[in-house]
Design a protein around this motif. Structure first.
Motif, PDB file in Angstrom:
ATOM      1  N   ALA A  16      48.851  38.662  35.866  1.00  0.00           N
ATOM      2  CA  ALA A  16      47.452  38.199  35.770  1.00  0.00           C
ATOM      3  C   ALA A  16      46.455  39.216  35.612  1.00  0.00           C
ATOM      4  O   ALA A  16      46.420  40.395  36.119  1.00  0.00           O
ATOM      5  CB  ALA A  16      46.816  37.405  36.968  1.00  0.00           C
ATOM      6  N   GLU A  17      45.430  39.001  34.519  1.00  0.00           N
ATOM      7  CA  GLU A  17      44.549  39.932  34.281  1.00  0.00           C
ATOM      8  C   GLU A  17      43.487  40.329  35.314  1.00  0.00           C
ATOM      9  O   GLU A  17      43.191  41.510  35.264  1.00  0.00           O
ATOM     10  CB  GLU A  17      43.524  39.316  32.958  1.00  0.00           C
ATOM     11  CG  GLU A  17      44.190  38.934  31.833  1.00  0.00           C
ATOM     12  CD  GLU A  17      43.896  39.944  30.733  1.00  0.00           C
ATOM     13  OE1 GLU A  17      42.751  40.573  30.726  1.00  0.00           O
ATOM     14  OE2 GLU A  17      44.652  39.872  29.711  1.00  0.00           O
ATOM     15  N   TYR A  22      51.537  39.369  39.552  1.00  0.00           N
ATOM     16  CA  TYR A  22      52.283  38.244  39.415  1.00  0.00           C
ATOM     17  C   TYR A  22      51.816  37.105  40.681  1.00  0.00           C
ATOM     18  O   TYR A  22      51.668  37.571  41.775  1.00  0.00           O
ATOM     19  CB  TYR A  22      53.892  37.994  39.407  1.00  0.00           C
ATOM     20  CG  TYR A  22      54.186  38.670  37.951  1.00  0.00           C
ATOM     21  CD1 TYR A  22      54.223  37.962  36.875  1.00  0.00           C
ATOM     22  CD2 TYR A  22      54.391  39.997  38.053  1.00  0.00           C
ATOM     23  CE1 TYR A  22      54.732  38.572  35.712  1.00  0.00           C
ATOM     24  CE2 TYR A  22      54.947  40.687  36.684  1.00  0.00           C
ATOM     25  CZ  TYR A  22      54.957  39.905  35.670  1.00  0.00           C
ATOM     26  OH  TYR A  22      55.512  40.281  34.439  1.00  0.00           O
ATOM     27  N   HIS A  23      51.805  35.769  40.501  1.00  0.00           N
ATOM     28  CA  HIS A  23      51.608  35.204  41.442  1.00  0.00           C
ATOM     29  C   HIS A  23      52.331  33.655  41.450  1.00  0.00           C
ATOM     30  O   HIS A  23      53.081  33.311  40.605  1.00  0.00           O
ATOM     31  CB  HIS A  23      50.006  34.191  41.228  1.00  0.00           C
ATOM     32  CG  HIS A  23      49.025  35.434  41.240  1.00  0.00           C
ATOM     33  ND1 HIS A  23      48.439  35.731  42.485  1.00  0.00           N
ATOM     34  CD2 HIS A  23      48.309  36.110  40.434  1.00  0.00           C
ATOM     35  CE1 HIS A  23      47.597  36.699  42.230  1.00  0.00           C
ATOM     36  NE2 HIS A  23      47.453  36.998  40.910  1.00  0.00           N
ATOM     37  N   GLY A  24      52.584  33.349  42.824  1.00  0.00           N
ATOM     38  CA  GLY A  24      53.828  32.311  42.835  1.00  0.00           C
ATOM     39  C   GLY A  24      53.135  31.080  42.467  1.00  0.00           C
ATOM     40  O   GLY A  24      52.164  30.710  42.473  1.00  0.00           O
ATOM     41  N   CYS A  43      36.541  36.229  37.655  1.00  0.00           N
ATOM     42  CA  CYS A  43      37.773  36.810  38.420  1.00  0.00           C
ATOM     43  C   CYS A  43      37.693  36.328  39.884  1.00  0.00           C
ATOM     44  O   CYS A  43      36.612  36.699  40.511  1.00  0.00           O
ATOM     45  CB  CYS A  43      37.909  38.252  38.280  1.00  0.00           C
ATOM     46  SG  CYS A  43      38.901  38.447  36.660  1.00  0.00           S
ATOM     47  N   GLN A  44      38.670  35.919  40.469  1.00  0.00           N
ATOM     48  CA  GLN A  44      38.720  35.635  41.854  1.00  0.00           C
ATOM     49  C   GLN A  44      37.783  34.451  42.312  1.00  0.00           C
ATOM     50  O   GLN A  44      37.836  34.176  43.484  1.00  0.00           O
ATOM     51  CB  GLN A  44      38.728  36.634  42.645  1.00  0.00           C
ATOM     52  CG  GLN A  44      39.572  37.930  42.172  1.00  0.00           C
ATOM     53  CD  GLN A  44      41.136  37.495  42.482  1.00  0.00           C
ATOM     54  OE1 GLN A  44      41.369  36.847  43.101  1.00  0.00           O
ATOM     55  NE2 GLN A  44      42.025  38.175  41.572  1.00  0.00           N
ATOM     56  N   ARG A  45      37.091  34.040  41.537  1.00  0.00           N
ATOM     57  CA  ARG A  45      36.311  32.982  42.055  1.00  0.00           C
ATOM     58  C   ARG A  45      36.781  31.536  42.076  1.00  0.00           C
ATOM     59  O   ARG A  45      37.752  31.420  41.240  1.00  0.00           O
ATOM     60  CB  ARG A  45      34.884  32.757  40.836  1.00  0.00           C
ATOM     61  CG  ARG A  45      33.897  34.072  41.156  1.00  0.00           C
ATOM     62  CD  ARG A  45      32.681  33.973  40.595  1.00  0.00           C
ATOM     63  NE  ARG A  45      32.030  32.762  40.753  1.00  0.00           N
ATOM     64  CZ  ARG A  45      30.957  32.642  39.784  1.00  0.00           C
ATOM     65  NH1 ARG A  45      30.608  33.248  38.858  1.00  0.00           N
ATOM     66  NH2 ARG A  45      30.098  31.421  40.173  1.00  0.00           N
ATOM     67  N   ALA A  46      36.468  30.581  42.712  1.00  0.00           N
ATOM     68  CA  ALA A  46      36.978  29.189  42.883  1.00  0.00           C
ATOM     69  C   ALA A  46      36.210  28.447  41.655  1.00  0.00           C
ATOM     70  O   ALA A  46      35.203  28.506  41.815  1.00  0.00           O
ATOM     71  CB  ALA A  46      36.634  28.636  44.374  1.00  0.00           C
ATOM     72  N   ILE A  47      36.967  27.724  41.221  1.00  0.00           N
ATOM     73  CA  ILE A  47      36.485  26.539  40.290  1.00  0.00           C
ATOM     74  C   ILE A  47      37.160  25.289  40.685  1.00  0.00           C
ATOM     75  O   ILE A  47      38.072  25.102  41.199  1.00  0.00           O
ATOM     76  CB  ILE A  47      36.971  26.787  38.743  1.00  0.00           C
ATOM     77  CG1 ILE A  47      38.146  26.759  38.366  1.00  0.00           C
ATOM     78  CG2 ILE A  47      36.188  28.194  38.302  1.00  0.00           C
ATOM     79  CD1 ILE A  47      38.733  26.678  36.808  1.00  0.00           C
ATOM     80  N   ARG A  48      36.302  24.154  40.746  1.00  0.00           N
ATOM     81  CA  ARG A  48      36.870  22.645  40.656  1.00  0.00           C
ATOM     82  C   ARG A  48      37.374  22.170  39.374  1.00  0.00           C
ATOM     83  O   ARG A  48      36.704  22.217  38.415  1.00  0.00           O
ATOM     84  CB  ARG A  48      35.884  21.755  41.385  1.00  0.00           C
ATOM     85  CG  ARG A  48      36.433  20.298  41.712  1.00  0.00           C
ATOM     86  CD  ARG A  48      35.495  19.470  42.373  1.00  0.00           C
ATOM     87  NE  ARG A  48      35.025  20.207  43.528  1.00  0.00           N
ATOM     88  CZ  ARG A  48      35.978  20.311  44.842  1.00  0.00           C
ATOM     89  NH1 ARG A  48      37.129  19.412  44.622  1.00  0.00           N
ATOM     90  NH2 ARG A  48      35.785  20.841  46.085  1.00  0.00           N
ATOM     91  N   GLU A  65      42.937  34.914  31.858  1.00  0.00           N
ATOM     92  CA  GLU A  65      42.056  34.467  30.671  1.00  0.00           C
ATOM     93  C   GLU A  65      43.328  33.815  29.822  1.00  0.00           C
ATOM     94  O   GLU A  65      44.501  33.981  29.519  1.00  0.00           O
ATOM     95  CB  GLU A  65      41.564  35.633  30.065  1.00  0.00           C
ATOM     96  CG  GLU A  65      40.990  35.229  28.706  1.00  0.00           C
ATOM     97  CD  GLU A  65      40.288  36.342  28.024  1.00  0.00           C
ATOM     98  OE1 GLU A  65      39.379  36.170  26.862  1.00  0.00           O
ATOM     99  OE2 GLU A  65      40.983  37.488  28.296  1.00  0.00           O
ATOM    100  N   CYS A  66      42.848  32.843  29.196  1.00  0.00           N
ATOM    101  CA  CYS A  66      43.401  32.217  28.145  1.00  0.00           C
ATOM    102  C   CYS A  66      44.753  30.983  28.279  1.00  0.00           C
ATOM    103  O   CYS A  66      44.609  29.816  27.478  1.00  0.00           O
ATOM    104  CB  CYS A  66      44.183  33.213  27.218  1.00  0.00           C
ATOM    105  SG  CYS A  66      44.072  32.817  25.279  1.00  0.00           S
TER     106      CYS A  66
END
Length: 93
Positions: A16-17, A22-24, A43-48, A65-66
């Motif tokens: 991840a940028e 890497y993330h599960g 980055c690292q912010r929550a979105i709904r 990104e992307c």
């Protein structure tokens, strides 16, 4: 929305940028298009993210990104991604 994985060897590409990791597939993560990614400002912010078809929503953390969310999100939103792209909306959480 398209569905990608963030584990090594999955369709999300490399690490991840935002954090270089890497993330599960069990983590609710999202990668935003360049305009919404804003050079990493989200980055690292929550979105709904809300399904336009089911009305269900989840919160996910911006890590890249992307590309778009990992597989777990499709289940949480009740999405049928076998049709290709599916309509969703999102907002800052």
């Amino acid at each position: 929305m398209t569905v990608n994985g963030f584990e090594p060897g999955e369709s999300g590409g490399g690490p991840a940028e935002c954090d270089g990791k890497y993330h599960g597939d069990k983590d609710l993560l999202v990668a935003l298009s360049s305009g919404w990614y804003s050079g990493g400002r989200r980055c690292q912010r929550a979105i709904r993210i809300t399904s336009a078809r089911t009305g269900r929503s989840v919160e996910a953390r911006v890590v890249d990104e992307c590309k778009f969310p990992a597989r777990l999100m499709q289940d949480a939103l009740g999405l049928d991604t076998s049709v290709g792209e599916v309509p969703v909306t999102w907002s800052d959480a």
